[in-house]
Design a protein around this motif. Structure first.
Motif, mmCIF file in Angstrom:
data_model
loop_
_atom_site.group_PDB
_atom_site.id
_atom_site.type_symbol
_atom_site.label_atom_id
_atom_site.label_comp_id
_atom_site.label_asym_id
_atom_site.label_seq_id
_atom_site.Cartn_x
_atom_site.Cartn_y
_atom_site.Cartn_z
ATOM 1 N N CYS A 1 16.365 30.573 44.144
ATOM 2 C CA CYS A 1 15.509 31.121 43.089
ATOM 3 C C CYS A 1 14.849 32.404 43.570
ATOM 4 O O CYS A 1 15.062 32.846 44.692
ATOM 5 C CB CYS A 1 14.494 30.088 42.573
ATOM 6 N N GLN B 1 10.517 25.805 37.771
ATOM 7 C CA GLN B 1 11.273 27.049 37.902
ATOM 8 C C GLN B 1 10.904 27.878 39.133
ATOM 9 O O GLN B 1 11.707 28.667 39.598
ATOM 10 C CB GLN B 1 11.067 27.889 36.642
ATOM 11 N N ASP C 1 14.374 34.903 37.687
ATOM 12 C CA ASP C 1 15.048 33.648 38.044
ATOM 13 C C ASP C 1 15.660 33.591 39.443
ATOM 14 O O ASP C 1 15.581 32.580 40.114
ATOM 15 C CB ASP C 1 16.201 33.392 37.063
ATOM 16 N N ASP D 1 16.267 27.351 34.671
ATOM 17 C CA ASP D 1 16.680 26.384 35.677
ATOM 18 C C ASP D 1 15.537 25.423 35.934
ATOM 19 O O ASP D 1 14.372 25.780 35.801
ATOM 20 C CB ASP D 1 17.046 27.108 36.987
ATOM 21 N N THR E 1 18.604 22.318 39.061
ATOM 22 C CA THR E 1 19.732 23.164 38.662
ATOM 23 C C THR E 1 19.535 24.522 39.311
ATOM 24 O O THR E 1 18.429 24.877 39.702
ATOM 25 C CB THR E 1 19.821 23.361 37.132
ATOM 26 N N SER E 2 20.611 25.259 39.444
ATOM 27 C CA SER E 2 20.494 26.567 40.082
ATOM 28 C C SER E 2 21.642 27.450 39.639
ATOM 29 O O SER E 2 22.549 27.740 40.400
ATOM 30 C CB SER E 2 20.504 26.397 41.601
ATOM 31 N N GLY E 3 21.612 27.850 38.377
ATOM 32 C CA GLY E 3 22.647 28.719 37.841
ATOM 33 C C GLY E 3 24.025 28.157 38.162
ATOM 34 O O GLY E 3 24.258 26.945 38.137
#
Ligand code: SF4
Ligand code: SF4
Ligand code: SF4
Ligand code: FES
Length: 651
Positions: free
Chosen positions: A228, A385, A480, A623, A627-629
């Protein structure tokens, strides 16, 4: 200096600010006092009694971790009585301790091992059979081994105080006491591993690392987390070219010892079996492996051809690649290919903010989040996030009683301690902030954090609002990804005169070629120009790569050097931790392509380009912690926890 207290520790004259604990005053003077339960930044526990010292005029030994310095105090840390007390405490701690150091994960970096060696008696008077309790798995990430636990309660405090998750507690009493997870026999939490990391012994171990290697078998490579935009330093433990874990125990880096699950355990995408290892080229049979020479020659020939006929060429860069790569890519596009159609996935309106601020000095740093007296969080769930920023704000509240205000679409963790929390619908962000005006004007200073809910026209209005408060205000635009800010600052933006932005390029039916580096725009968009020549540099066969004419396998952030800029503008160095046969760094690919095209692009040292406020959709990928793209899809660790209720856990 006012407030300084003079005392003597081991016959050494020491000065310390009033309120300093004796253990800290001694450490600052170079005198080590052993401790287990004391941990800087957490509340005092006074549980282990390892830190006992002799204090003149006190009839008993005192715990130096709970004792503030006093004028004229005389402290002794090495008397026979103190040494005997330490030996006795260690003997007690080892009563039921299994002494399985040769197989314990913590062996080699265990504080109990170190203390026993330095201060222990060398033998035990206990002959009884040790109590055994089976190890328990609380989650995919966390295991608990009760007999190894020395009940220092560091884990409970870091989870409750540091993380604000409150997932760990203590059950039973006396010798039967043990640490327990929040859901009876399992954990529902952030899976950050902070409790494992802070545990001085091997009572808490991680499902990702346990029994795989030993600390001394690893190389420890300090680099920056790629997941991130917060930019945590992570020290990757590498054994046989495999990343085993991340940690930051030496507190080097802007994040101190903090890491979330992604920075600690989610480097496993690196050696995922689906990593691309060879270039691919489209034939009538689909994408087929080809040599680097053939793939590069094909790309160069096509670029040459499109350029020669003044065709339309677009370039989409990445918010994961390094500053050097981003700078070189936009230079390649502008000078080498003669196109101004350049962009990247913008996740926050930082360009807009920079255009409307009087000076960049009004942008906040990560340190400001720990020191500012008041913080306003708009349109973001920080704990999901921006885990490090969330940790930082909470630490500010705990240590300095900062006033925190939240304006959010749903419940957020910061509500637990915010002085005011507002629920809003999208579109009501500025109205929400306005309703806090009277309270905010009473603050001595303020940092405003905002997500993609404030963009375009709303940004100058937010800055106007800040200025109208008549107090010092700094701003932080929440982005992000690990180099979202670098992508912007290095100029991966459309030319102000006629350059198409990302959405326009994808919608343009006349596009002749599109070069996508480390991005996956076709996950959510369609490419309107069906016959455009698509070149993709990627780690995996993403939706975009699957549609490409040529795919070039790229190295990840953990396989290369360079710099990245976090969302606060802090520029940090990447160091390669592992090497993967096959892929090349994006920078190497650019160099090879430039040479194939006969381009002389001059020095490629990045200079900071002032980003212009160019229009275009700004959209966070939203995210979560788990999750992470694109990377998140290829992390076994993240996938192992995202199914559970922990994925929605909000503390
Ligand atoms: S993994 Fe993190 S959130 Fe979960 S119990 Fe440990 S410290 Fe708490
Ligand atoms: S599990 Fe570790 S950190 Fe927690 S109380 Fe036991 S020894 Fe201390
Ligand atoms: S907070 Fe962000 S940068 Fe820090 S460890 Fe987590 S994902 Fe990585
Ligand atoms: S360190 Fe002082 S009582 Fe534990």
């Amino acid at each position: 200096m006012a407030g300084l207290v003079k005392l003597t520790i081991d016959d050494q004259a020491v000065e310390a600010p009033a309120g300093t604990l004796v253990i800290e005053a001694a450490r600052r003077a170079g005198i080590e006092i052993p401790s287990f339960c004391y941990y800087q930044g957490l509340t005092l526990q006074g549980a282990c009694r390892m830190c006992l010292v002799e204090v003149e005029k006190s009839p008993k030994l005192l715990t130096s971790c709970t004792l503030p310095v006093a004028e004229g105090m005389v402290v002794r840390t090495q008397t026979p009585q103190v040494k005997q007390a330490r030996q006795a405490m260690l003997e007690l701690l080892l009563t039921n301790h299994p002494l399985d150091c040769p197989v314990c994960d913590k062996g080699g970096e265990c504080e109990l091992q170190d203390m026993t060696l330095a201060y222990g008696a060398g033998q035990s008077r206990f002959l009884e059979i040790k109590q055994h309790v089976d190890e328990r798995q609380w989650s995919p990430v966390v295991y608990y081994d009760r007999p190894r636990c020395i009940l220092c309660f560091r884990c409970v405090r870091i989870c409750n105080e540091g993380m604000g998750v409150n997932a760990l507690g203590i059950v039973s009493r006396g010798g039967l006491s043990e640490i327990a997870p929040n859901r009876g026999d399992r954990l529902e939490c952030d899976e950050c591993g902070m409790c494992i990391d802070i545990c001085p012994v091997g009572a808490l171990t991680s499902g990702m690392y346990r029994y795989k290697t030993r600390p001394w078998e690893m190389n420890h490579v300090g680099t920056i987390c790629t997941h991130c935009a917060d930019g945590c330093k992570t020290t990757l433990g590498v054994c046989h070219n495999q990343i085993m874990r991340g940690n930051n125990r030496d507190r080097s880096g802007i994040n101190g010892e903090f890491l979330c699950i992604k920075g600690r355990y989610c480097a496993d995408f690196v050696d995922h079996p689906e990593r691309l290892r060879t270039p691919l080229m489209r034939t009538e049979r689909g994408l087929e492996p080809v040599s680097w020479a053939r793939a590069l020659a094909a790309v160069a020939a096509k670029f040459q051809e499109v350029k020669a006929r003044n065709g339309l060429m677009g370039v989409i860069g990445s918010n994961h690649t390094t500053n050097e790569e981003n700078y070189y890519l936009q230079k390649f596009a502008r000078q080498g290919l003669g196109t101004g159609h350049i962009d990247h996935h913008r996740t926050g309106d930082l360009a807009g903010l920079m255009a409307h601020l009087r000076t960049p000095a009004l942008l906040a740093s990560t340190a400001d989040l720990y020191t500012s007296k008041a913080i306003l969080i708009v349109a973001s769930d920080l704990a999901q996030q921006h885990p490090f920023l969330s940790f930082q704000v909470r630490a500010n509240y705990r240590h300095h009683q900062a006033h925190v205000y939240t304006v959010a679409y749903g419940p957020v963790r910061e509500d637990q301690y915010a002085v005011r929390s507002l629920r809003i619908q999208p579109g009501e962000e500025l109205a929400g902030i306005e309703s806090l005006r009277a309270d905010l004007m009473k603050e001595p200073e303020l940092v405003i954090l905002f997500g993609d809910g404030v963009q375009g026209e709303a940004v100058p209005r937010l800055v106007e609002f800040g200025a109208s408060l008549a107090i010092p205000v700094r701003y932080l635009c929440l982005l992000d990804y690990s180099n979202s800010r670098g992508a912007l600052e290095m100029g991966l933006l459309p030319d102000p005169q006629g350059g198409m932005n990302l959405e326009e390029m994808l919608a343009c039916t006349d596009l002749d070629a599109l070069w996508v580096v480390g991005a996956n725009p076709l996950k959510n968009h369609k490419l309107a120009a069906r016959n455009a020549f698509l070149v993709v540099q990627e780690l995996f066969l993403t939706e975009t790569a699957q549609a490409a004419g040529v795919v070039l396998p790229a190295a990840s952030a953990y396989e290369k050097s360079g710099t990245v800029t976090n969302l606060c503008g802090e520029v940090q160095h990447l160091k390669p931790a592992v090497a993967l046969a096959g892929p090349k760094t994006d920078l190497d690919i650019f160099r090879l392509l430039a040479s194939e095209l006969g381009l002389e692009l001059g020095p490629w040292t990045p200079q900071k380009i002032s980003p212009m406020a160019v229009g275009g959709a700004v959209q966070s990928a939203r995210d979560t912690l788990f999750t992470s793209g694109t990377l998140g899809r290829y992390s076994k660790t993240l996938n192992s926890v995202s199914e559970g209720p922990g994925g929605l856990y909000r503390g």
